[in-house]
Design a protein around this motif. Structure first.
Motif, PDB file in Angstrom:
ATOM      1  N   GLN A   8      22.373  -2.844  -1.539  1.00 48.80           N
ATOM      2  CA  GLN A   8      21.935  -1.573  -0.968  1.00 48.80           C
ATOM      3  C   GLN A   8      22.430  -0.401  -1.810  1.00 48.80           C
ATOM      4  O   GLN A   8      21.680   0.535  -2.085  1.00 48.80           O
ATOM      5  N   VAL A   9      23.673  -0.443  -2.259  1.00 50.95           N
ATOM      6  CA  VAL A   9      24.209   0.614  -3.120  1.00 50.95           C
ATOM      7  C   VAL A   9      23.435   0.655  -4.437  1.00 50.95           C
ATOM      8  O   VAL A   9      23.083   1.729  -4.944  1.00 50.95           O
ATOM      9  N   ALA A  10      23.134  -0.518  -4.987  1.00 48.14           N
ATOM     10  CA  ALA A  10      22.381  -0.585  -6.243  1.00 48.14           C
ATOM     11  C   ALA A  10      20.989   0.032  -6.077  1.00 48.14           C
ATOM     12  O   ALA A  10      20.525   0.781  -6.938  1.00 48.14           O
ATOM     13  N   MET A  15      17.303   4.642  -7.089  1.00 54.06           N
ATOM     14  CA  MET A  15      16.433   5.697  -6.564  1.00 54.06           C
ATOM     15  C   MET A  15      16.934   7.078  -6.977  1.00 54.06           C
ATOM     16  O   MET A  15      16.143   7.927  -7.399  1.00 54.06           O
ATOM     17  N   LEU A  16      18.223   7.299  -6.852  1.00 56.01           N
ATOM     18  CA  LEU A  16      18.782   8.620  -7.147  1.00 56.01           C
ATOM     19  C   LEU A  16      18.576   9.015  -8.608  1.00 56.01           C
ATOM     20  O   LEU A  16      18.395  10.191  -8.907  1.00 56.01           O
ATOM     21  N   ARG A  17      18.569   8.054  -9.511  1.00 53.84           N
ATOM     22  CA  ARG A  17      18.431   8.391 -10.933  1.00 53.84           C
ATOM     23  C   ARG A  17      17.011   8.767 -11.316  1.00 53.84           C
ATOM     24  O   ARG A  17      16.780   9.299 -12.398  1.00 53.84           O
ATOM     25  N   HIS A  19      14.665  10.731  -9.359  1.00 55.77           N
ATOM     26  CA  HIS A  19      14.162  11.712  -8.394  1.00 55.77           C
ATOM     27  C   HIS A  19      14.121  11.210  -6.952  1.00 55.77           C
ATOM     28  O   HIS A  19      13.393  11.756  -6.131  1.00 55.77           O
ATOM     29  N   GLY A  20      14.844  10.150  -6.625  1.00 59.67           N
ATOM     30  CA  GLY A  20      14.879   9.665  -5.251  1.00 59.67           C
ATOM     31  C   GLY A  20      13.702   8.799  -4.872  1.00 59.67           C
ATOM     32  O   GLY A  20      13.328   8.736  -3.696  1.00 59.67           O
ATOM     33  N   ALA A  21      13.107   8.122  -5.851  1.00 59.53           N
ATOM     34  CA  ALA A  21      11.906   7.326  -5.580  1.00 59.53           C
ATOM     35  C   ALA A  21      12.109   5.854  -5.935  1.00 59.53           C
ATOM     36  O   ALA A  21      12.702   5.528  -6.949  1.00 59.53           O
ATOM     37  N   LYS A  22      11.586   4.977  -5.075  1.00 54.73           N
ATOM     38  CA  LYS A  22      11.492   3.555  -5.414  1.00 54.73           C
ATOM     39  C   LYS A  22      10.224   3.344  -6.234  1.00 54.73           C
ATOM     40  O   LYS A  22      10.198   2.584  -7.182  1.00 54.73           O
ATOM     41  N   LYS A  23       9.160   4.011  -5.806  1.00 52.71           N
ATOM     42  CA  LYS A  23       7.871   3.945  -6.476  1.00 52.71           C
ATOM     43  C   LYS A  23       7.629   5.306  -7.123  1.00 52.71           C
ATOM     44  O   LYS A  23       7.820   6.340  -6.488  1.00 52.71           O
ATOM     45  N   LYS A  24       7.207   5.305  -8.374  1.00 48.49           N
ATOM     46  CA  LYS A  24       7.010   6.540  -9.127  1.00 48.49           C
ATOM     47  C   LYS A  24       6.161   7.538  -8.352  1.00 48.49           C
ATOM     48  O   LYS A  24       5.108   7.187  -7.806  1.00 48.49           O
ATOM     49  N   TYR A  25       6.638   8.766  -8.288  1.00 50.24           N
ATOM     50  CA  TYR A  25       5.980   9.891  -7.620  1.00 50.24           C
ATOM     51  C   TYR A  25       5.953   9.782  -6.102  1.00 50.24           C
ATOM     52  O   TYR A  25       5.202  10.480  -5.447  1.00 50.24           O
ATOM     53  N   HIS A  26       6.749   8.923  -5.517  1.00 53.86           N
ATOM     54  CA  HIS A  26       6.814   8.784  -4.064  1.00 53.86           C
ATOM     55  C   HIS A  26       8.267   8.960  -3.615  1.00 53.86           C
ATOM     56  O   HIS A  26       8.886   8.029  -3.102  1.00 53.86           O
ATOM     57  N   GLU A  28      11.560   9.571  -1.780  1.00 56.59           N
ATOM     58  CA  GLU A  28      11.966   9.324  -0.398  1.00 56.59           C
ATOM     59  C   GLU A  28      13.211  10.112  -0.014  1.00 56.59           C
ATOM     60  O   GLU A  28      13.420  10.397   1.155  1.00 56.59           O
ATOM     61  N   VAL A  29      14.039  10.417  -0.985  1.00 57.82           N
ATOM     62  CA  VAL A  29      15.260  11.188  -0.753  1.00 57.82           C
ATOM     63  C   VAL A  29      15.443  12.138  -1.935  1.00 57.82           C
ATOM     64  O   VAL A  29      14.796  11.992  -2.971  1.00 57.82           O
ATOM     65  N   TRP A  30      16.335  13.102  -1.780  1.00 65.56           N
ATOM     66  CA  TRP A  30      16.667  13.968  -2.901  1.00 65.56           C
ATOM     67  C   TRP A  30      17.279  13.125  -3.994  1.00 65.56           C
ATOM     68  O   TRP A  30      18.157  12.305  -3.746  1.00 65.56           O
ATOM     69  N   GLY A  31      16.836  13.309  -5.232  1.00 62.85           N
ATOM     70  CA  GLY A  31      17.378  12.558  -6.351  1.00 62.85           C
ATOM     71  C   GLY A  31      17.521  13.430  -7.577  1.00 62.85           C
ATOM     72  O   GLY A  31      17.474  14.650  -7.499  1.00 62.85           O
ATOM     73  N   TYR A  32      17.677  12.787  -8.716  1.00 60.13           N
ATOM     74  CA  TYR A  32      17.965  13.478  -9.970  1.00 60.13           C
ATOM     75  C   TYR A  32      17.091  12.907 -11.077  1.00 60.13           C
ATOM     76  O   TYR A  32      16.538  11.829 -10.958  1.00 60.13           O
ATOM     77  N   ASN A  33      17.019  13.631 -12.183  1.00 58.80           N
ATOM     78  CA  ASN A  33      16.450  13.093 -13.410  1.00 58.80           C
ATOM     79  C   ASN A  33      17.655  12.804 -14.289  1.00 58.80           C
ATOM     80  O   ASN A  33      18.127  13.664 -15.006  1.00 58.80           O
ATOM     81  N   SER A  34      18.140  11.613 -14.217  1.00 59.99           N
ATOM     82  CA  SER A  34      19.443  11.296 -14.784  1.00 59.99           C
ATOM     83  C   SER A  34      19.353  10.048 -15.642  1.00 59.99           C
ATOM     84  O   SER A  34      19.952   9.031 -15.357  1.00 59.99           O
ATOM     85  N   ARG A  35      18.601  10.139 -16.735  1.00 59.87           N
ATOM     86  CA  ARG A  35      18.395   8.946 -17.545  1.00 59.87           C
ATOM     87  C   ARG A  35      18.758   9.160 -19.006  1.00 59.87           C
ATOM     88  O   ARG A  35      18.270   8.471 -19.877  1.00 59.87           O
ATOM     89  N   LEU A  36      19.604  10.113 -19.332  1.00 56.88           N
ATOM     90  CA  LEU A  36      19.967  10.395 -20.712  1.00 56.88           C
ATOM     91  C   LEU A  36      21.259   9.659 -21.060  1.00 56.88           C
ATOM     92  O   LEU A  36      22.302   9.884 -20.443  1.00 56.88           O
TER      93      LEU A  36
END
Length: 170
Positions: A8-10, A15-17, A19-26, A28-36
């Motif tokens: 669940q933590v994973a 999702m958080l990394r 934008h908060g999405a499991k599926k692209k552009y959907h 579900e929660v506040w997230g980030y663009n954190s892939r650098l």
């Protein structure tokens, strides 16, 4: 970096990394663009001095697109604004023809993209927080982004516009 043996933590971390999405552009929660990562940061440092040159190249490609599409009925081109660098070149395809146009472009080997296909107010993370937004709903069915990068050659732009005109006239 996140290390866990809890599924669940994973899942939440993944999702958080993005934008908060499991599926692209959907989202579900506040997230980030954190892939650098470090390697990407090092490459970015080398590329940064070319940023303005590349931005100007994108503006020129967008200008060419706008000029070639000025007389094409059934589409609306983006307007130029100070500072716009055309990360995407997004047109509006009117009269419910967007999906047909995108399919035809793909069949001709021309990539296109529908960015953000779900209006923001309809994402799970925002459900029920806003009134109906009919303009957003309409735009979500019309937007189509054409290929754009700084070195896109005029002959390729002309070819894409020729194909686009063919499907819109037929």
């Amino acid at each position: 970096m996140v290390v866990t043996n809890d599924d669940q933590v994973a899942e939440i971390a993944r999702m958080l990394r993005v934008h908060g999405a499991k599926k692209k552009y959907h989202n579900e929660v506040w997230g980030y663009n954190s892939r650098l990562d470090t390697l990407q940061a090092a490459i970015l440092r080398v590329k940064l001095p070319y940023l303005e040159q590349w931005n100007e190249g994108r503006r020129q490609v967008a200008k060419t697109y706008n000029e070639l599409l000025a007389d094409v009925e059934g589409i609306i081109t983006p307007e130029f604004a100070d500072g716009h660098v055309f990360h995407q070149y997004t047109i509006r395809v009117l009269d419910g023809k967007r999906d047909k146009v995108q399919k035809y472009l793909g069949e001709q080997g021309i990539g296109s993209m529908i960015y953000y296909p779900v209006p923001q107010d309809q994402l799970p993370v925002y459900q029920g927080q806003y009134p109906k937004m009919p303009v957003s709903d309409l735009l979500g069915t019309e937007v189509l982004s054409l290929p754009i990068w700084p070195e896109l050659e005029p002959r390729n732009i002309h070819l894409m516009i020729k194909v686009l005109k063919k499907i819109l006239v037929d």
